[in-house]
Design an enzyme around this catalytic site. Structure first.
Site, mmCIF file in Angstrom:
data_model
loop_
_atom_site.group_PDB
_atom_site.id
_atom_site.type_symbol
_atom_site.label_atom_id
_atom_site.label_comp_id
_atom_site.label_asym_id
_atom_site.label_seq_id
_atom_site.Cartn_x
_atom_site.Cartn_y
_atom_site.Cartn_z
ATOM 1 N N GLY A 44 45.150 50.368 50.106
ATOM 2 C CA GLY A 44 44.745 50.592 48.736
ATOM 3 C C GLY A 44 43.220 51.044 48.839
ATOM 4 N N LYS B 99 46.016 47.147 43.621
ATOM 5 C CA LYS B 99 45.852 46.441 42.449
ATOM 6 C C LYS B 99 46.788 45.108 42.589
ATOM 7 C CE LYS B 99 43.339 49.119 40.150
ATOM 8 N NZ LYS B 99 42.145 48.803 39.632
ATOM 9 N N LYS C 292 35.011 34.491 40.871
ATOM 10 C CA LYS C 292 35.071 35.820 40.873
ATOM 11 C C LYS C 292 36.144 36.119 39.621
ATOM 12 C CE LYS C 292 34.974 40.231 41.263
ATOM 13 N NZ LYS C 292 35.513 41.126 41.822
ATOM 14 N N ASN D 256 35.582 38.377 36.156
ATOM 15 C CA ASN D 256 36.426 39.513 35.728
ATOM 16 C C ASN D 256 36.914 39.130 34.413
ATOM 17 O OD1 ASN D 256 37.305 39.671 38.832
ATOM 18 N ND2 ASN D 256 36.347 41.358 37.916
ATOM 19 N N ASN E 67 35.929 42.262 32.465
ATOM 20 C CA ASN E 67 36.789 43.456 32.351
ATOM 21 C C ASN E 67 37.357 43.855 31.014
ATOM 22 O OD1 ASN E 67 35.956 43.016 35.110
ATOM 23 N ND2 ASN E 67 37.851 43.515 35.932
ATOM 24 N N ASN F 66 29.376 47.983 32.329
ATOM 25 C CA ASN F 66 29.264 46.148 32.515
ATOM 26 C C ASN F 66 27.898 45.912 32.009
ATOM 27 O OD1 ASN F 66 31.274 46.774 34.012
ATOM 28 N ND2 ASN F 66 30.527 45.729 36.098
ATOM 29 N N ASN G 205 28.061 50.308 36.261
ATOM 30 C CA ASN G 205 29.482 50.246 36.732
ATOM 31 C C ASN G 205 30.520 50.241 35.440
ATOM 32 O OD1 ASN G 205 31.208 50.625 39.035
ATOM 33 N ND2 ASN G 205 32.126 48.671 38.530
ATOM 34 N N SER H 18 33.965 49.000 34.807
ATOM 35 C CA SER H 18 34.752 47.853 35.676
ATOM 36 C C SER H 18 36.156 48.591 35.812
ATOM 37 C CB SER H 18 34.902 46.948 34.601
ATOM 38 O OG SER H 18 36.127 47.275 33.825
ATOM 39 N N SER H 19 36.784 47.974 36.977
ATOM 40 C CA SER H 19 37.913 48.360 37.368
ATOM 41 C C SER H 19 39.085 48.582 36.171
ATOM 42 C CB SER H 19 38.398 47.681 38.385
ATOM 43 O OG SER H 19 38.505 46.219 38.043
HETATM 44 O O1 KPL Z 1 35.042 42.972 39.898
HETATM 45 C C1 KPL Z 1 34.524 43.750 39.137
HETATM 46 C C2 KPL Z 1 35.568 44.794 38.625
HETATM 47 O O2 KPL Z 1 35.017 45.958 37.749
HETATM 48 O O3 KPL Z 1 36.786 44.727 38.735
HETATM 49 C C3 KPL Z 1 33.180 43.902 38.800
HETATM 50 C C4 KPL Z 1 32.526 43.037 39.660
HETATM 51 C C5 KPL Z 1 33.153 43.461 37.362
HETATM 52 C C6 KPL Z 1 32.411 45.350 38.975
HETATM 53 O O4 KPL Z 1 32.622 45.900 37.910
#
Ligand code: KPL
Length: 327
Positions: free
Chosen positions: A25, A95, A203, A207, A211, A221, A271, A273-274
Site C-alpha cells: 500500500g 486502506k 489514534k 481520526n 477525519n 487539519n 495536512n 487528512s487521509s
Molecule cells: O491519521 C491521520 C489521517 O489523516 O488519517 C492524521 C493523523 C489525522 C493526519 O492527517
C-alpha cells in the site's frame, strides 16, 4: 571526523543487519515510510496496484516535499508481490477495507519468520491480517504523521508525530525492538508500547475527531481549530468514542484525550487528512473502520453515539454522491 558525529551517521555505523522490507500500500503514508526507510539504507520495496505511481518511482525515484526542499529517494516499487521474494517485514498501509485481500496477495513474500506491522488507520485491521496469516505474525502500530499524495511518484510530508508499535501481549520482544531501531534510523520517532490496544484506540480517537470533519468541510487539519462550532463537534465525536472504549475495557492511559486530538490537528495543521484526500479523489473513505466502527460497537453495547452516527451518515452520503457523479 568531527568530534560530534551526526546522529544519523552514528546510527548507520553501529547498524544491525538490514531488514528486507515490503510496504504493502504505497499511498501517501506507505510511500513516506518506505521511502525514508530505503533512504536510511534498508532494503525496501513498495508494492502497490497503482501502475503509474510504481512506474514513476522506478523511473525517477520518489519525490518527497514538505521540508526545506524536495528530496528524491531511490526505492524499488512493483505492482507484483511475487516478484519481491521473501521478506523479513511487511508494513501494511493499505486502506482498512482492503486489508484482508492485500494480506492474502502478500503471501508470496511471506517466509517462516516474516512479520506484519500494521500502521493503518481504523479498527479491525489486526483481526483481518491475523485471519490471513495468523496472529503470531502481527505487530500493531499507529503513527501520527501527516502526508499527502500529490501525484505519481510525489508526496508531501505535511506533519510529524510519534509512531507507536507493540506486541499484542505487551512483551518487548527482539523483533519489535528491531523494527523500532529501523524506524528510528529512518528518522521516525518510535516508541514501544506495552499496551498497544490502548495506543490504537488513542489514534482512532484522533481520526474520529479529525477525519470526517476535514472531509465534510474541505478543511486542512489545523483549520478545524479556527471554528469553535466544529471543535465542539470534534469533542462530541471523541467523547462518545471514549465511552465506547471504556465500555470495552480499553485502557488509553491518563490525560485529556480531546485535547490530545486538538494537539494532533495542530501538529499536522497543513495536512489534508487521509479522508479529505479520499473524498477529493472520488475514492472510498475509511469511515466504516472509524466513526462507523464506533457506531457498530456502541449498538452492541447499548450506548448512544448520535454525533458519530451523524458524521458516518454524512460521509457515506458524500461518498455515494461523488461516486454517482463520476459514474
Ligand atoms: O491519521 C491521520 C489521517 O489523516 O488519517 C492524521 C493523523 C489525522 C493526519 O492527517
Amino acid at each position: 571526523m568531527d568530534a560530534i558525529m551526526p546522529l544519523k551517521l552514528l546510527m548507520t555505523l553501529v547498524k544491525r543487519d538490514t531488514m528486507k522490507t515490503a510496504v504493502v500500500g504505497a499511498g501517501a503514508m506507505g510511500s513516506l515510510f518506505g521511502g525514508l526507510l530505503a533512504a536510511s539504507g534498508e532494503d525496501v520495496t513498495l508494492v502497490d496496484v497503482w501502475r503509474e505511481h510504481v512506474e514513476a518511482i522506478n523511473a525517477g525515484g520518489l519525490r518527497i516535499g514538505g521540508h526545506e526542499e524536495y528530496r528524491t529517494v531511490n526505492v524499488k516499487a512493483t505492482t507484483d508481490p511475487s516478484s519481491v521474494g521473501p521478506v523479513d517485514l511487511i508494513i501494511v498501509f493499505v486502506k482498512s477495507y482492503d486489508t484482508l485481500e492485500a494480506t492474502r496477495d502478500a503471501l508470496p513474500m511471506v517466509s517462516e519468520d516474516t512479520v506484519f506491522l500494521s500502521l493503518q488507520n481504523g479498527l479491525g485491521n489486526i483481526e483481518k491480517i491475523s485471519e490471513a496469516v495468523g496472529g503470531d505474525r502481527v505487530i500493531p502500530g499507529t503513527t501520527a504523521h501527516g502526508c499527502t499524495l500529490i501525484g505519481p511518484g510525489e508526496i508531501v510530508h505535511a506533519g510529524s508525530g510519534p509512531t507507536v508499535i507493540g506486541e499484542l501481549d505487551g512483551r518487548v520482544t527482539e523483533r519489535v525492538r528491531g523494527i523500532r531501531d529501523a524506524l528510528e534510523g529512518a528518522g521516525f520517532e518510535t516508541m514501544i508500547s506495552e499496551a498497544i490496544r490502548g495506543a490504537l484506540w488513542s489514534k482512532v480517537l484522533v481520526n474520529v475527531g479529525i477525519n470526517p470533519l476535514t472531509a465534510l468541510n474541505g478543511l486542512r487539519n489545523g483549520e478545524l481549530l479556527d471554528h469553535p462550532d466544529i471543535m465542539e463537534v470534534m469533542r462530541g465525536a471523541v467523547e462518545e468514542a471514549i465511552r465506547v472504549a471504556e465500555a470495552l475495557g480499553v485502557n488509553m492511559g491518563e490525560g485529556d484525550h480531546v485535547e490530545k486530538v486538538y494537539d494532533v490537528a495542530r501538529a499536522t495543521a497543513v495536512n489534508r487528512s487521509s479522508m479529505l484526500q479520499d473524498v477529493e479523489r472520488g475514492r472510498r473513505t475509511e469511515i466504516d473502520a472509524l466513526n462507523g466502527a464506533i457506531v457498530d460497537s456502541a449498538r452492541l453495547l447499548g450506548l448512544d453515539v448520535p454525533v458519530n452516527e451523524t458524521l458516518t451518515a454524512a460521509v457515506r452520503g458524500l461518498e455515494f454522491e461523488r461516486a454517482r457523479r463520476e459514474g
